[in-house]
Design an enzyme around this catalytic site. Structure first.
Site, PDB file in Angstrom:
ATOM      1  N   SER A  39      14.282 -34.170 -11.088  1.00 18.31           N
ATOM      2  CA  SER A  39      13.573 -35.408 -12.370  1.00 18.31           C
ATOM      3  C   SER A  39      13.863 -34.890 -13.596  1.00 18.31           C
ATOM      4  CB  SER A  39      12.289 -35.162 -12.108  1.00 18.31           C
ATOM      5  OG  SER A  39      12.136 -33.811 -12.143  1.00 18.31           O
ATOM      6  N   SER A  83      14.147 -30.487 -16.702  1.00 20.57           N
ATOM      7  CA  SER A  83      15.304 -28.928 -17.949  1.00 20.57           C
ATOM      8  C   SER A  83      16.562 -29.596 -19.292  1.00 20.57           C
ATOM      9  CB  SER A  83      16.484 -28.344 -17.170  1.00 20.57           C
ATOM     10  OG  SER A  83      15.541 -27.928 -16.060  1.00 20.57           O
ATOM     11  N   GLU A 119      10.957 -23.362 -15.606  1.00 17.69           N
ATOM     12  CA  GLU A 119      10.435 -23.019 -14.580  1.00 17.69           C
ATOM     13  C   GLU A 119       9.019 -22.384 -14.138  1.00 17.69           C
ATOM     14  OE1 GLU A 119      12.270 -24.489 -11.955  1.00 17.69           O
ATOM     15  OE2 GLU A 119      15.000 -24.343 -12.284  1.00 17.69           O
ATOM     16  N   GLN A 127       6.505 -23.020 -12.868  1.00 13.22           N
ATOM     17  CA  GLN A 127       5.801 -22.851 -11.113  1.00 13.22           C
ATOM     18  C   GLN A 127       5.931 -21.515 -11.165  1.00 13.22           C
ATOM     19  OE1 GLN A 127       8.599 -24.908 -11.602  1.00 13.22           O
ATOM     20  NE2 GLN A 127      10.147 -24.049 -10.705  1.00 13.22           N
ATOM     21  N   CYS A 159      14.410 -40.588  -5.282  1.00 11.50           N
ATOM     22  CA  CYS A 159      14.525 -40.440  -3.395  1.00 11.50           C
ATOM     23  C   CYS A 159      15.621 -40.754  -3.071  1.00 11.50           C
ATOM     24  CB  CYS A 159      12.948 -41.878  -2.974  1.00 11.50           C
ATOM     25  SG  CYS A 159      13.487 -40.552  -0.458  1.00 11.50           S
ATOM     26  N   CYS A 207       8.592 -40.562   2.278  1.00 14.32           N
ATOM     27  CA  CYS A 207       9.888 -40.527   2.782  1.00 14.32           C
ATOM     28  C   CYS A 207       9.733 -38.606   2.824  1.00 14.32           C
ATOM     29  CB  CYS A 207      10.799 -40.570   2.085  1.00 14.32           C
ATOM     30  SG  CYS A 207      11.595 -42.067   2.458  1.00 14.32           S
TER      31      CYS A 207
HETATM   32  P1  ADP Z   1      15.194 -30.340 -12.937  1.00 18.18           P
HETATM   33  O1  ADP Z   1      15.217 -29.977 -14.305  1.00 18.18           O
HETATM   34  O2  ADP Z   1      13.395 -31.794 -12.881  1.00 18.18           O
HETATM   35  O3  ADP Z   1      15.562 -30.418 -11.289  1.00 18.18           O
HETATM   36  P2  ADP Z   1      17.825 -31.465 -13.798  1.00 18.18           P
HETATM   37  O4  ADP Z   1      17.505 -32.060 -15.209  1.00 18.18           O
HETATM   38  O5  ADP Z   1      17.897 -29.799 -14.178  1.00 18.18           O
HETATM   39  O6  ADP Z   1      15.996 -32.179 -13.247  1.00 18.18           O
HETATM   40  O7  ADP Z   1      19.039 -32.718 -12.884  1.00 18.18           O
HETATM   41  C1  ADP Z   1      18.985 -34.182 -13.215  1.00 18.18           C
HETATM   42  C2  ADP Z   1      19.728 -34.347 -13.143  1.00 18.18           C
HETATM   43  O8  ADP Z   1      19.686 -34.766 -12.080  1.00 18.18           O
HETATM   44  C3  ADP Z   1      20.223 -36.150 -13.244  1.00 18.18           C
HETATM   45  O9  ADP Z   1      20.253 -36.429 -14.578  1.00 18.18           O
HETATM   46  C4  ADP Z   1      20.883 -36.474 -12.429  1.00 18.18           C
HETATM   47  O10 ADP Z   1      22.275 -36.621 -12.802  1.00 18.18           O
HETATM   48  C5  ADP Z   1      20.617 -35.659 -11.478  1.00 18.18           C
HETATM   49  N1  ADP Z   1      20.275 -35.682 -10.060  1.00 18.18           N
HETATM   50  C6  ADP Z   1      20.411 -35.315  -8.853  1.00 18.18           C
HETATM   51  N2  ADP Z   1      19.710 -35.725  -7.617  1.00 18.18           N
HETATM   52  C7  ADP Z   1      18.910 -36.542  -7.889  1.00 18.18           C
HETATM   53  C8  ADP Z   1      18.127 -37.236  -7.390  1.00 18.18           C
HETATM   54  N3  ADP Z   1      17.981 -37.321  -6.296  1.00 18.18           N
HETATM   55  N4  ADP Z   1      17.428 -38.268  -8.999  1.00 18.18           N
HETATM   56  C9  ADP Z   1      17.689 -37.812 -10.174  1.00 18.18           C
HETATM   57  N5  ADP Z   1      18.777 -37.196 -10.148  1.00 18.18           N
HETATM   58  C10 ADP Z   1      19.406 -36.753  -9.824  1.00 18.18           C
HETATM   59 ZN    ZN Z   2      11.697 -42.809  -0.025  1.00 14.70          ZN
END
Ligand code: ADP
Ligand code: ZN
Length: 200
Positions: free
Chosen positions: A18, A21, A89, A91, A145, A186
Site C-alpha cells: 500500500s 514504506s 514494519e 506490526q 486488489c 476477494c
Molecule cells: P508497503 O510498505 O506498504 O508494503 P511499499 O512502499 O514497499 O509498500 O511499496 C509500494 C509500491 O508497491 C507501490 O508504489 C507500487 O509500485 C508497488 N505495488 C506492487 N503491487 C501493488 C499493488 N497490488 N497495489 C499497489 N501497489 C503495488
Molecule cells: Zn478485489
C-alpha cells in the site's frame, strides 16, 4: 499537516504494497530537509523480504534503517538527540513498542510508525491496533486488489499458490508463501469448521 509544539505519534497503516514504506521514507526525507535529527528503525524480521532502507535528503545526507528485533532493542539504540524516530514494519514488534512510543512522544519526540494493520486472516496485527488508537494522526493506505482492481485492504497469504488456512501461523518463517493485496470481497481465508463464523 498536523503540527504540535510537543511530541506526537503518527501511524501509517495498511496492507502490504500500500506504500507504507514509501510514505515513511517521504516523511523522513522531509524531516531531514528540515534539518531534524532522525533515526529510522526497521523490524529485523523483515530482513528476509528485502534490504536495508536508505533514505536520502536532497542535500545528500543518507540514513540507514537500524535493524531491531524488539522494542527493547529500539529503546537501547535511541539517540537522545534524535527529534524524529521512525519505525518501519511495526506490526512485527512486541507490545513494548507502545510504552516506548508513548514515552518518546511525551518527551517531545515525533514518532512515526509504519506497519501492516491486519494479518493474513484480516485480524488486527500485533501492536498496531493499540498504536493506531493512541496516535495523534493515523493514515490508512490502500493497495490495488490484484484480482478486481478495487482498493485493497487485506493481505492475502498464498501457500504453494493456494489461500493459507486460518490456523496457519501469523508470522511464517520459510519461503513457500507469498502475499497479494486484495479487497475484502476477494480475500479468502479457509477456516476449520469449528471456526466458521455463525450469522445469528
Ligand atoms: P508497503 O510498505 O506498504 O508494503 P511499499 O512502499 O514497499 O509498500 O511499496 C509500494 C509500491 O508497491 C507501490 O508504489 C507500487 O509500485 C508497488 N505495488 C506492487 N503491487 C501493488 C499493488 N497490488 N497495489 C499497489 N501497489 C503495488
Ligand atoms: Zn478485489
Amino acid at each position: 499537516m498536523f503540527q504540535a509544539s510537543g511530541g506526537w505519534i503518527e501511524v501509517v497503516a495498511g496492507v502490504m504494497f500500500s506504500g507504507k514504506s514509501e510514505e515513511l521514507q517521504r516523511r523522513v526525507r522531509r524531516a531531514l530537509i528540515a534539518r531534524k535529527r532522525v533515526q529510522v528503525f526497521k523490524s529485523h524480521l523483515d530482513a528476509r523480504y528485502g534490504g536495508v532502507h536508505r533514505v536520502s535528503s536532497h542535500d545528500g545526507r543518507m540514513l540507514e534503517a537500524i535493524p531491531a528485533e524488539s522494542a527493547a532493542q529500539i529503546g537501547q539504540q535511541i539517540d537522545p538527540q534524535a527529534q524524529v524516530i521512525a519505525v518501519d514494519e511495526a506490526q512485527f514488534l512486541d507490545d513494548g513498542i507502545v510504552p516506548l512510543a508513548t514515552s518518546l512522544a511525551e518527551r517531545g519526540r515525533r514518532v512515526i510508525l509504519a506497519g501492516i494493520d491486519t494479518d493474513f486472516r484480516g485480524e488486527p496485527f500485533g501492536p498496531m491496533p493499540v498504536l493506531m488508537a493512541l496516535a495523534e494522526v493515523v493514515d490508512k493506505l490502500h493497495a490495488i486488489c490484484v484480482l478486481c482492481g478495487n482498493p485493497a485492504s487485506r493481505t492475502q497469504r498464498l501457500i504453494n499458490g493456494r489461500p493459507a488456512a486460518y490456523d496457519s501461523p501469523t508470522i511464517m518463517v520459510g519461503g513457500s508463501e507469498s502475499y497479494e493485496a486484495r479487497c475484502r470481497a476477494c480475500h479468502v481465508v479457509p477456516r476449520p469448521d469449528d471456526r466458521q463464523v455463525r450469522l445469528l
